[in-house]
Enzyme design. Sequence first.
Site, PDB file in Angstrom:
ATOM      1  N   ASP A  96     -29.239   5.031 -20.167  1.00  0.00           N
ATOM      2  CA  ASP A  96     -28.303   3.890 -20.234  1.00  0.00           C
ATOM      3  C   ASP A  96     -28.247   3.491 -19.013  1.00  0.00           C
ATOM      4  O   ASP A  96     -27.370   2.511 -18.485  1.00  0.00           O
ATOM      5  CB  ASP A  96     -27.039   4.226 -20.697  1.00  0.00           C
ATOM      6  CG  ASP A  96     -26.380   5.407 -19.784  1.00  0.00           C
ATOM      7  OD1 ASP A  96     -26.998   5.732 -18.991  1.00  0.00           O
ATOM      8  OD2 ASP A  96     -25.284   5.814 -20.403  1.00  0.00           O
ATOM      9  N   GLU A 118     -32.621   9.670 -25.788  1.00  0.00           N
ATOM     10  CA  GLU A 118     -30.901   9.850 -25.865  1.00  0.00           C
ATOM     11  C   GLU A 118     -30.232   8.519 -26.231  1.00  0.00           C
ATOM     12  O   GLU A 118     -29.390   7.579 -25.611  1.00  0.00           O
ATOM     13  CB  GLU A 118     -30.654  10.045 -24.337  1.00  0.00           C
ATOM     14  CG  GLU A 118     -28.848  10.768 -24.151  1.00  0.00           C
ATOM     15  CD  GLU A 118     -28.400  10.996 -22.903  1.00  0.00           C
ATOM     16  OE1 GLU A 118     -28.091   9.841 -22.317  1.00  0.00           O
ATOM     17  OE2 GLU A 118     -28.412  11.984 -22.586  1.00  0.00           O
ATOM     18  N   GLU A 132     -23.400   0.734 -18.216  1.00  0.00           N
ATOM     19  CA  GLU A 132     -24.137   1.629 -19.190  1.00  0.00           C
ATOM     20  C   GLU A 132     -23.944   1.209 -20.659  1.00  0.00           C
ATOM     21  O   GLU A 132     -25.005   1.349 -21.326  1.00  0.00           O
ATOM     22  CB  GLU A 132     -23.750   3.003 -18.785  1.00  0.00           C
ATOM     23  CG  GLU A 132     -24.241   3.572 -17.606  1.00  0.00           C
ATOM     24  CD  GLU A 132     -23.303   3.186 -16.400  1.00  0.00           C
ATOM     25  OE1 GLU A 132     -22.201   2.732 -17.040  1.00  0.00           O
ATOM     26  OE2 GLU A 132     -23.505   3.785 -15.323  1.00  0.00           O
ATOM     27  N   HIS A 208     -18.550   9.909  -9.575  1.00  0.00           N
ATOM     28  CA  HIS A 208     -19.160   8.751  -9.076  1.00  0.00           C
ATOM     29  C   HIS A 208     -19.354   7.336  -9.674  1.00  0.00           C
ATOM     30  O   HIS A 208     -19.778   6.358  -9.267  1.00  0.00           O
ATOM     31  CB  HIS A 208     -20.618   9.145  -8.966  1.00  0.00           C
ATOM     32  CG  HIS A 208     -21.388   9.039 -10.222  1.00  0.00           C
ATOM     33  ND1 HIS A 208     -21.147  10.194 -11.305  1.00  0.00           N
ATOM     34  CD2 HIS A 208     -22.251   8.211 -10.917  1.00  0.00           C
ATOM     35  CE1 HIS A 208     -21.919   9.698 -12.260  1.00  0.00           C
ATOM     36  NE2 HIS A 208     -22.444   8.543 -12.125  1.00  0.00           N
ATOM     37  N   ARG A 210     -19.229   3.694 -11.356  1.00  0.00           N
ATOM     38  CA  ARG A 210     -18.891   2.375 -10.803  1.00  0.00           C
ATOM     39  C   ARG A 210     -17.440   2.063 -11.336  1.00  0.00           C
ATOM     40  O   ARG A 210     -16.658   1.527 -10.499  1.00  0.00           O
ATOM     41  CB  ARG A 210     -19.828   1.113 -11.280  1.00  0.00           C
ATOM     42  CG  ARG A 210     -21.056   1.181 -10.337  1.00  0.00           C
ATOM     43  CD  ARG A 210     -21.943   0.056 -11.043  1.00  0.00           C
ATOM     44  NE  ARG A 210     -23.040  -0.510 -10.002  1.00  0.00           N
ATOM     45  CZ  ARG A 210     -23.839   0.335  -9.651  1.00  0.00           C
ATOM     46  NH1 ARG A 210     -24.162   1.505 -10.041  1.00  0.00           N
ATOM     47  NH2 ARG A 210     -24.780  -0.426  -8.620  1.00  0.00           N
ATOM     48  N   HIS A 241     -22.009  12.559  -4.518  1.00  0.00           N
ATOM     49  CA  HIS A 241     -22.997  11.476  -4.641  1.00  0.00           C
ATOM     50  C   HIS A 241     -23.371  10.578  -3.466  1.00  0.00           C
ATOM     51  O   HIS A 241     -22.311  10.657  -2.741  1.00  0.00           O
ATOM     52  CB  HIS A 241     -22.545  10.607  -5.846  1.00  0.00           C
ATOM     53  CG  HIS A 241     -23.469   9.637  -6.367  1.00  0.00           C
ATOM     54  ND1 HIS A 241     -24.305   8.661  -5.666  1.00  0.00           N
ATOM     55  CD2 HIS A 241     -23.895   9.673  -7.694  1.00  0.00           C
ATOM     56  CE1 HIS A 241     -25.051   7.814  -6.499  1.00  0.00           C
ATOM     57  NE2 HIS A 241     -24.971   8.477  -7.751  1.00  0.00           N
TER      58      HIS A 241
HETATM   59  C1  UD1 Z   1     -26.645   5.050 -11.123  1.00  0.00           C
HETATM   60  C2  UD1 Z   1     -26.634   4.741 -12.629  1.00  0.00           C
HETATM   61  C3  UD1 Z   1     -25.664   5.155 -13.414  1.00  0.00           C
HETATM   62  C4  UD1 Z   1     -25.756   6.962 -13.316  1.00  0.00           C
HETATM   63  C5  UD1 Z   1     -25.952   7.360 -12.140  1.00  0.00           C
HETATM   64  C6  UD1 Z   1     -26.290   8.747 -11.838  1.00  0.00           C
HETATM   65  C7  UD1 Z   1     -27.014   2.206 -12.931  1.00  0.00           C
HETATM   66  C8  UD1 Z   1     -26.500   0.910 -12.924  1.00  0.00           C
HETATM   67  N1  UD1 Z   1     -26.010   3.398 -12.865  1.00  0.00           N
HETATM   68  O1  UD1 Z   1     -25.481   4.614 -10.589  1.00  0.00           O
HETATM   69  O2  UD1 Z   1     -25.837   4.962 -14.772  1.00  0.00           O
HETATM   70  O3  UD1 Z   1     -24.692   7.528 -13.894  1.00  0.00           O
HETATM   71  O4  UD1 Z   1     -26.947   6.376 -11.312  1.00  0.00           O
HETATM   72  O5  UD1 Z   1     -26.182   9.349 -10.715  1.00  0.00           O
HETATM   73  O6  UD1 Z   1     -28.175   2.275 -13.516  1.00  0.00           O
HETATM   74  N2  UD1 Z   1     -28.175   6.326  -2.999  1.00  0.00           N
HETATM   75  C9  UD1 Z   1     -28.849   6.944  -2.116  1.00  0.00           C
HETATM   76  N3  UD1 Z   1     -29.835   7.991  -2.295  1.00  0.00           N
HETATM   77  C10 UD1 Z   1     -29.971   8.465  -3.768  1.00  0.00           C
HETATM   78  C11 UD1 Z   1     -29.329   7.596  -4.798  1.00  0.00           C
HETATM   79  C12 UD1 Z   1     -28.433   6.866  -4.472  1.00  0.00           C
HETATM   80  O7  UD1 Z   1     -28.870   6.703  -1.127  1.00  0.00           O
HETATM   81  O8  UD1 Z   1     -30.742   9.134  -4.138  1.00  0.00           O
HETATM   82  C13 UD1 Z   1     -27.240   5.200  -2.830  1.00  0.00           C
HETATM   83  C14 UD1 Z   1     -27.979   3.895  -2.557  1.00  0.00           C
HETATM   84  O9  UD1 Z   1     -27.237   3.395  -1.382  1.00  0.00           O
HETATM   85  C15 UD1 Z   1     -27.872   3.155  -3.516  1.00  0.00           C
HETATM   86  C16 UD1 Z   1     -26.215   3.676  -4.199  1.00  0.00           C
HETATM   87  O10 UD1 Z   1     -26.503   5.213  -3.676  1.00  0.00           O
HETATM   88  O11 UD1 Z   1     -27.837   1.773  -3.600  1.00  0.00           O
HETATM   89  C17 UD1 Z   1     -25.728   3.427  -5.542  1.00  0.00           C
HETATM   90  O12 UD1 Z   1     -26.974   3.795  -6.275  1.00  0.00           O
HETATM   91  P1  UD1 Z   1     -27.290   3.043  -8.136  1.00  0.00           P
HETATM   92  O13 UD1 Z   1     -28.355   3.659  -8.528  1.00  0.00           O
HETATM   93  O14 UD1 Z   1     -27.258   1.497  -7.665  1.00  0.00           O
HETATM   94  O15 UD1 Z   1     -25.898   3.459  -8.448  1.00  0.00           O
HETATM   95  P2  UD1 Z   1     -25.201   4.640  -9.202  1.00  0.00           P
HETATM   96  O16 UD1 Z   1     -23.796   4.768  -8.775  1.00  0.00           O
HETATM   97  O17 UD1 Z   1     -26.073   5.949  -8.338  1.00  0.00           O
HETATM   98  N1  UDP Z   2     -26.174  17.063 -10.742  1.00  0.00           N
HETATM   99  C1  UDP Z   2     -27.020  17.671  -9.756  1.00  0.00           C
HETATM  100  N2  UDP Z   2     -26.342  17.906  -8.536  1.00  0.00           N
HETATM  101  C2  UDP Z   2     -25.318  17.406  -8.211  1.00  0.00           C
HETATM  102  C3  UDP Z   2     -24.538  16.840  -9.297  1.00  0.00           C
HETATM  103  C4  UDP Z   2     -25.179  16.665 -10.342  1.00  0.00           C
HETATM  104  O1  UDP Z   2     -28.247  18.326 -10.213  1.00  0.00           O
HETATM  105  O2  UDP Z   2     -25.088  17.496  -6.976  1.00  0.00           O
HETATM  106  C5  UDP Z   2     -26.941  17.011 -12.147  1.00  0.00           C
HETATM  107  C6  UDP Z   2     -25.946  17.508 -13.213  1.00  0.00           C
HETATM  108  O3  UDP Z   2     -25.940  18.942 -13.551  1.00  0.00           O
HETATM  109  C7  UDP Z   2     -26.427  16.713 -14.517  1.00  0.00           C
HETATM  110  C8  UDP Z   2     -26.902  15.268 -13.681  1.00  0.00           C
HETATM  111  O4  UDP Z   2     -27.037  15.606 -12.337  1.00  0.00           O
HETATM  112  O5  UDP Z   2     -27.582  17.330 -15.014  1.00  0.00           O
HETATM  113  C9  UDP Z   2     -25.781  14.334 -13.941  1.00  0.00           C
HETATM  114  O6  UDP Z   2     -25.973  13.214 -12.963  1.00  0.00           O
HETATM  115  P1  UDP Z   2     -24.944  12.345 -12.737  1.00  0.00           P
HETATM  116  O7  UDP Z   2     -23.587  12.848 -12.914  1.00  0.00           O
HETATM  117  O8  UDP Z   2     -25.289  11.642 -11.438  1.00  0.00           O
HETATM  118  O9  UDP Z   2     -25.180  11.112 -13.881  1.00  0.00           O
HETATM  119  P2  UDP Z   2     -24.799  10.766 -15.211  1.00  0.00           P
HETATM  120  O10 UDP Z   2     -25.039  11.969 -16.135  1.00  0.00           O
HETATM  121  O11 UDP Z   2     -23.086  10.448 -15.292  1.00  0.00           O
HETATM  122  O12 UDP Z   2     -25.413   9.431 -15.645  1.00  0.00           O
END
Ligand code: UD1
Ligand code: UDP
Length: 374
Positions: A96, A118, A132, A208, A210, A241
Site C-alpha cells: 500500500d 498483500e 495507504e 513512524h 504519517r 525511522h
Molecule cells: C513510507 C510509506 C509507508 C510505510 C513506510 C515504511 C508512503 C506514502 N509511505 O512512509 O506506507 O509504512 O514508508 O517505513 O508510501 N528517509 C531517509 N532514508 C530512508 C528512508 C526515508 O532519509 O532510507 C527520509 C527521507 O527524508 C524521506 C522521509 O524519510 O523523505 C519520508 O519517507 P517516505 O517514504 O516519504 O515516508 P515514510 O514515512 O517512510
Molecule cells: N524493521 C527493521 N528495522 C527497524 C524497524 C523495522 O527491519 O529498525 C522492519 C520490521 O521488522 C518490519 C518492517 O521493517 O519487517 C516494517 O516496516 P515499517 O514499520 O517501516 O513499515 P510498515 O510495515 O508500517 O509499512
Amino acid sequence: MLKVMSVFGTRPEAIKMCPLVKALEGAEDMESIVCVTAQHREMLDSALGYFGVKPDFDLNIMKRGQTLSSITADVIMGLEGVLAESKPDLVLVHGDTTTSFAAALAAFYAKIPVGHVEAGLRTYDRYSPYPEEINRNLTSKLATLHFAPTELNRSNLAREGITENVFVTGNTVLDAFRYTVKPGYVFADEKLRSVDFDGRKVIALTAHRRENQNGGIADICRAVLELTKRHPELLFVYPVHLSPAVRDVVFPLLDGKPGVLLTDPVDVADMHNLIAKSFFVMTDSGGIQEEAPSFHKPVLVLRTETERPEAVAAGTVRVIGTETGRVVSEAEALLSDPAEYGKMASAKNPYGDGHASEKIIDAIRKAMNDKIAL
Ligand code: UD1
Ligand code: UDP
C-alpha cells in the site's frame, strides 16, 4: 520463460518482496527482474543487502522531506522508460505504499498486467492509514492477479466486486524468518549488542506513520517517559525511522533518558531478533503487527484502527491509539497481570505458514496456464 518484474521502494516492501524474489530466481520457468524506486534509500539498501538482492533497475527517487505527489510523479516517470526497455510479462507490486500504487499505474499505462502481493487489507477509513488505505484500493483496481494473505482479505476484495484471480497465500513476511531467525543470534548493531536482555524488561518500540506525525508520536514518547519513571527495570528500545518528521520529535523528547535506548533503523535480522527477545512490542507499524505473533509477543498497536484484525481476533494484538494515559494503562496491564500477558502471548500467527512465496509462484503459473492476461 515468463518475465516477472518486481517493483518496490520502501523497507517493508523490500522485506516482504525479497523472499519472493529469491523464490522467483529459483523458478526455472520464470525470469526475475527487480526494479527499485528507492522511495527509501538507506532503509531499502539495508534490506536488499541483507537478502543479497541486486536490483536490475534503480530509479533512485528519494528526496529529503519528499511529498506524496513527488513520489508518485517520479515513480511513474521513471518506470515508463524501464518498462519500455525491459518489457516484462507481469509486474508485481506490494501492499500500500505510494511506490506500489504508482508502479501499478505505470504498468497499467504500459498495458502490462499487475500482480498485487498483500492484497485486500482494508480499514475502510480513507484517512487512516493515510495515504495507504487509498493506495491499496487503487492498486486493487489496477491489478489483474490478487495475492491475499488471509481469507478475510479475500472477502474484503469480494465486497468490492473483485472475485476473479484472487489467491489466498499467507503473508510473505513469514517467509522472511527463514533468512533472519537463527539460534545463537548475535546482533549486528552495537547498541543492541550492549542490551542486557536478561537483566532488563525490554519493550521494542517503533512509530513512524504519517497520521501519528501530528502529535501522536510525541504523546507516545510522553507515555514512555511516564512508564520508565514508574518502572526502572524497563528498557524501551526504539529504532527510530530516518524520516525527519519522526526524528525531530523523538530525539528531543527521549534521547539520553533513563530506560530508553534510541537507535538508528536496524537491519531486518536485528529487528526480528529484537522482537524475539523483548517482553512485548509497542508499534504503529503494519509489518511488525504480523511478525510479533510468530514470536509469541503481545503487541500494543499505537493507532486507532488496523487493517490486520486477524491478530486482534487471535488475541495477540490490541489496538490502543496514541493517547498518553491509555498507552500507560495498557502497558501497565501487561506488566502487572501475568494472566493478561499469557493470553496475548499464546496465540497462533494467523498470517500463514511461511510458504507464501511458493503459493504466489504457483498462482502465477496457474494464471499462465489459464491464459489470464499473461
Ligand atoms: C513510507 C510509506 C509507508 C510505510 C513506510 C515504511 C508512503 C506514502 N509511505 O512512509 O506506507 O509504512 O514508508 O517505513 O508510501 N528517509 C531517509 N532514508 C530512508 C528512508 C526515508 O532519509 O532510507 C527520509 C527521507 O527524508 C524521506 C522521509 O524519510 O523523505 C519520508 O519517507 P517516505 O517514504 O516519504 O515516508 P515514510 O514515512 O517512510
Ligand atoms: N524493521 C527493521 N528495522 C527497524 C524497524 C523495522 O527491519 O529498525 C522492519 C520490521 O521488522 C518490519 C518492517 O521493517 O519487517 C516494517 O516496516 P515499517 O514499520 O517501516 O513499515 P510498515 O510495515 O508500517 O509499512
